[in-house]
Design a protein around this motif. Structure first.
Motif, PDB file in Angstrom:
ATOM      1  N   HIS A 216      -3.301   1.256  -3.901  1.00 59.06           N
ATOM      2  CA  HIS A 216      -2.693  -0.050  -4.107  1.00 59.06           C
ATOM      3  C   HIS A 216      -1.332   0.164  -4.753  1.00 59.06           C
ATOM      4  CE1 HIS A 216      -2.024  -4.142  -5.553  1.00 59.06           C
ATOM      5  NE2 HIS A 216      -3.008  -4.533  -4.746  1.00 59.06           N
TER       6      HIS A 216
ATOM      7  N   LYS B 227      -4.598   1.809  -7.650  1.00 64.40           N
ATOM      8  CA  LYS B 227      -6.034   1.841  -7.396  1.00 64.40           C
ATOM      9  C   LYS B 227      -6.322   2.489  -6.044  1.00 64.40           C
ATOM     10  CE  LYS B 227     -10.015  -1.191  -6.617  1.00 64.40           C
ATOM     11  NZ  LYS B 227     -10.469  -2.602  -6.533  1.00 64.40           N
TER      12      LYS B 227
ATOM     13  N   ARG C  30       0.834  -1.198   0.000  1.00 64.71           N
ATOM     14  CA  ARG C  30       0.000   0.000   0.000  1.00 64.71           C
ATOM     15  C   ARG C  30       0.868   1.247   0.000  1.00 64.71           C
ATOM     16  NH1 ARG C  30      -5.617  -0.585   3.058  1.00 64.71           N
ATOM     17  NH2 ARG C  30      -6.183  -2.684   2.390  1.00 64.71           N
TER      18      ARG C  30
ATOM     19  N   LEU D 294      -7.824   3.076  -2.516  1.00 63.65           N
ATOM     20  CA  LEU D 294      -8.416   2.213  -1.501  1.00 63.65           C
ATOM     21  C   LEU D 294      -9.242   3.030  -0.505  1.00 63.65           C
ATOM     22  CD1 LEU D 294      -5.369  -0.179  -0.900  1.00 63.65           C
ATOM     23  CD2 LEU D 294      -7.362  -0.524  -2.390  1.00 63.65           C
TER      24      LEU D 294
END
Length: 682
Positions: free
Chosen positions: A170, A175, A156, A177
């Motif tokens: 991510h 992406k 992360r 989160l």
């Protein structure tokens, strides 16, 4: 959660506004698999020896840390022709530092479309993904873009941005989160110059100083962003959370705007509060902790002090306090029993000159200065032997320093004397406040809009990972020796600048500038009269018409060149550019009043707008933080320009009327610029 009792008796006098490590084992965060100045915010455990370094203020990025005895020793010297350059890249605006994870590095940048977190191939600099996180921060200001470095842990990427957003992406794909606005959730007051603190990861929690009624420090769940606790009622500043242990108890310290506060890391209970100052203050340089001692520093002659964390009563006891080693956007480090860092005296660096101050070695326990490099005097160019304001890394034997003039310097970490085995240009021609990252023998560095990666050391020789390594340069590679700055024209244009660049001009200064501008304006009128009389006698144009042609031209030249000429001649900063702007407007009004001049009218209007743009760009480029406000004034002069065109006659009365209207118009324009300054800055 509520705060505890005040834990200290001593107060420090308030620090005036500015225009704002002991080399460590992963003290507050997960490993970045690289080494930079602390502030990257990683840790799973805490050792009693913790380096804590700078989070950058005013548009500078957050920093990271290095270990004593790291498996990546620094080289003993630089190659004669410089370090190999692996790649260069442009991330747009920003001061964000780097985080490394395997063969990837992460940073933040900004374009006109907004701010982004970027994932790069560490070997090539190729962008693997680019995730937009917020709209642009202050894109036309002096310090645009994100400040803090991202934090990478367990797949992360955690980040913050100046508007107050904290989020998680991510690491492999970018992406989103989770993300939210800290200031909205905690009803907190935004930090001046934008949020600069990276999140700090320890004990499975993210820690952030936010500020507000009950959110001086907050703890978040890294998986969801959920609030685990919030505590304290002090305003935040620019220094990240500081995770330490005292007598085995995990603490998180907040080095806030006006106080130093200790919280229990698990519960958020405020254990003690040490008042530092009142009113506006700022703290960006990270403290250094060696149990039970905590060293803290403030900017611009605030000095530094060593505190002892006491158990009974809970709080701090001052060991020593000194006027030396004032830190701002670049923090000092602790190697052995010696502090190494830049003592910032006044005035941050600009592209045309370095920061004022000196690099010092100071005894950690006594505050005694061991040695000093450089002077505290104002200068227009770097002293050849000076270190300058810099971010510092160390392997326990050597110091690696990237100064704000873009030079990479290698020195020995010894309290006996300053020894410098090597120096090479790295990011010349711009101000460098972002702390570098050392990972896998490669040094990643950037300034406000460009990044570079250089090979600092080769692979270890032999089986021992701690073997010394040197940097060799392949004969066909580009090196840092090739990175030469462009010719510096700024010192010629602005030979003298305000003593305090980040303080608004005083009423006395504004009055002096106005008097000089009016004197130049009238002098230009005298010269214009001479030219109108000497030239154009055979012309059909009346004398007053010829005067109207020459006067704005000479007034523009006087205003445009006045600041430079008076700076060289008198050694004083006398700002005359508002006169040039006014003269350009007056000339444009004269063109517009001529009958049948529509096309010329349009060209003059476009030229005037271009001049305004050039004026603004020059103010930014030269670091004139407040003088752009005079661009708001020209509309106030338009009524006087229209009145001048309606004055009857073409003789001396018309000339006197033109001069009177022009002077009144300039006074109105100048007053609007001053009014904007007083309204905004008091």
């Amino acid at each position: 959660m509520g705060g505890g009792e005040d834990g200290g008796a001593s107060d420090r006098s308030a620090r005036g506004p500015t225009a704002a490590q002991e080399t460590r084992r992963s003290a507050c965060g997960a490993s970045t698999r690289g080494h930079s100045l602390p502030g990257d915010g990683y840790a799973d455990g805490v050792t009693p020896l913790i380096p804590l370094a700078a989070a950058l203020l005013l548009g500078a990025g957050a920093a990271g840390g290095v270990e004593v005895g790291t498996t990546e020793p620094l080289p003993g010297a630089f190659p004669p022709n410089g370090l190999p350059v692996l790649w260069e890249a442009d991330f747009g605006q920003g001061y964000s530092g780097f985080a490394a994870d395997g063969d990837r590095i992460y940073t933040q940048g900004q374009s006109l479309l907004g701010q982004s977190v970027l994932c790069l191939d560490a070997a090539t600099g190729e962008t693997l993904w680019d995730r937009r996180t917020a709209h642009a921060w202050d894109p036309a200001g002096l310090y645009p873009g994100p400040r803090s470095a991202p934090v990478v842990h367990n797949g992360r990427v955690f980040y913050t941005e100046p508007h107050g957003t904290v989020g998680c992406l991510h690491a492999a794909t970018g992406k989103p989160l989770w993300a939210f606005d800290l200031y909205e959730r905690f009803a907190a007051e935004p930090v001046e110059f934008g949020l600069s603190c990276p999140p700090v990861l320890a004990d499975g929690r993210l820690y952030l100083p936010v500020g507000g009624a009950d959110a001086a420090m907050v703890a978040l769940d890294p998986a969801t962003g959920k609030t685990l606790w919030h505590s304290g009622a002090d305003q935040a500043s620019h220094c990240p959370a500081i995770c330490i242990e005292r007598d085995g108890r995990p603490l998180v310290l907040g080095y806030l705007r006006n106080a130093l506060i200790a919280f229990d890391r698990e519960t958020g209970e405020q254990l003690w509060r040490e008042k530092l100052s009142e009113g506006y203050d700022e703290h960006a340089a990270r403290p250094i902790y060696r149990e039970p001692y905590l060293w803290i520093s403030g900017p611009f002659r605030a000095g530094s002090e060593l505190l002892e964390l006491t158990a009974d009563p809970p709080g701090v006891r001052r060991v020593w306090k000194s006027k030396v080693l004032s830190n701002d956007v670049c923090s000092s480090i602790l190697v052995g029993d010696s502090l190494y860092g830049f003592d910032l005296h006044d005035v941050q660096a600009k592209p045309h000159r370095p920061s004022r101050g000196a690099f010092r070695c100071v005894d950690f326990l006594t505050g005694e200065t061991r040695w000093t490099v450089g002077t505290m005097q104002a200068r227009r160019s770097a002293e050849p032997e000076a270190v300058g304001q810099c971010s510092v890394l160390s392997d326990g034997e050597r110091l690696l320093m990237l100064n704000d003039s873009g030079e990479l310097i290698l020195a020995r970490a010894t309290p006996d004397r300053y020894e410098e085995p090597g120096r090479t240009p790295l990011l010349p021609g711009a101000v460098v406040w972002t702390a570098p990252l050392l990972a896998g023998g490669v040094l990643y560095a950037r300034h406000q809009d460009r990044a570079v990666a250089v090979r600092l050391t080769d692979a270890p020789r032999g089986d021992n990972p701690g073997d010394k390594r040197e940097s060799s340069t392949p004969p066909d590679s580009r090196t840092t020796g090739d990175l030469t700055p462009a010719t510096d024209w700024t010192a010629a244009v602005l030979p003298v600048e305000p003593e305090y660049m980040m303080d608004a001009p005083t009423r006395r200064m504004l009055g002096e500038w106005f008097g000089v501008c009016v004197a130049l304006y009238w002098a230009a009128a005298v010269v214009a009269c001479g030219f109108a009389g000497a030239f154009g006698r055979r012309s059909d144009r009346p004398f007053a018409a010829r005067f109207r042609l020459w006067w704005p031209a000479w007034a523009f030249l006087s205003g445009a060149a006045g600041t430079t000429a008076l700076g060289h001649a008198a050694g004083a900063f006398l700002f005359t550019w508002p006169l040039a702007v006014h003269a350009a407007l007056w000339a444009t009004a004269g063109v517009a009043s001529r009958p049948g001049a529509r096309r010329t009218d349009d060209v003059a209007a476009v030229g005037l707008l271009a001049l305004f743009g050039l004026y603004y760009w020059l103010c930014r480029r030269l670091g004139l933080a407040f003088e752009w406000s005079f661009l708001a004034g020209p509309p106030a002069a338009v009524p006087f320009a229209l009145l001048a065109r309606r004055l009857p006659g073409e003789g001396w009365k018309a000339v006197v009327g033109e001069i009177a209207c022009g002077t009144l118009g300039f006074a109105a324009s100048y007053a609007v610029g001053c009014g904007l300054l007083w309204w905004r800055y008091g």
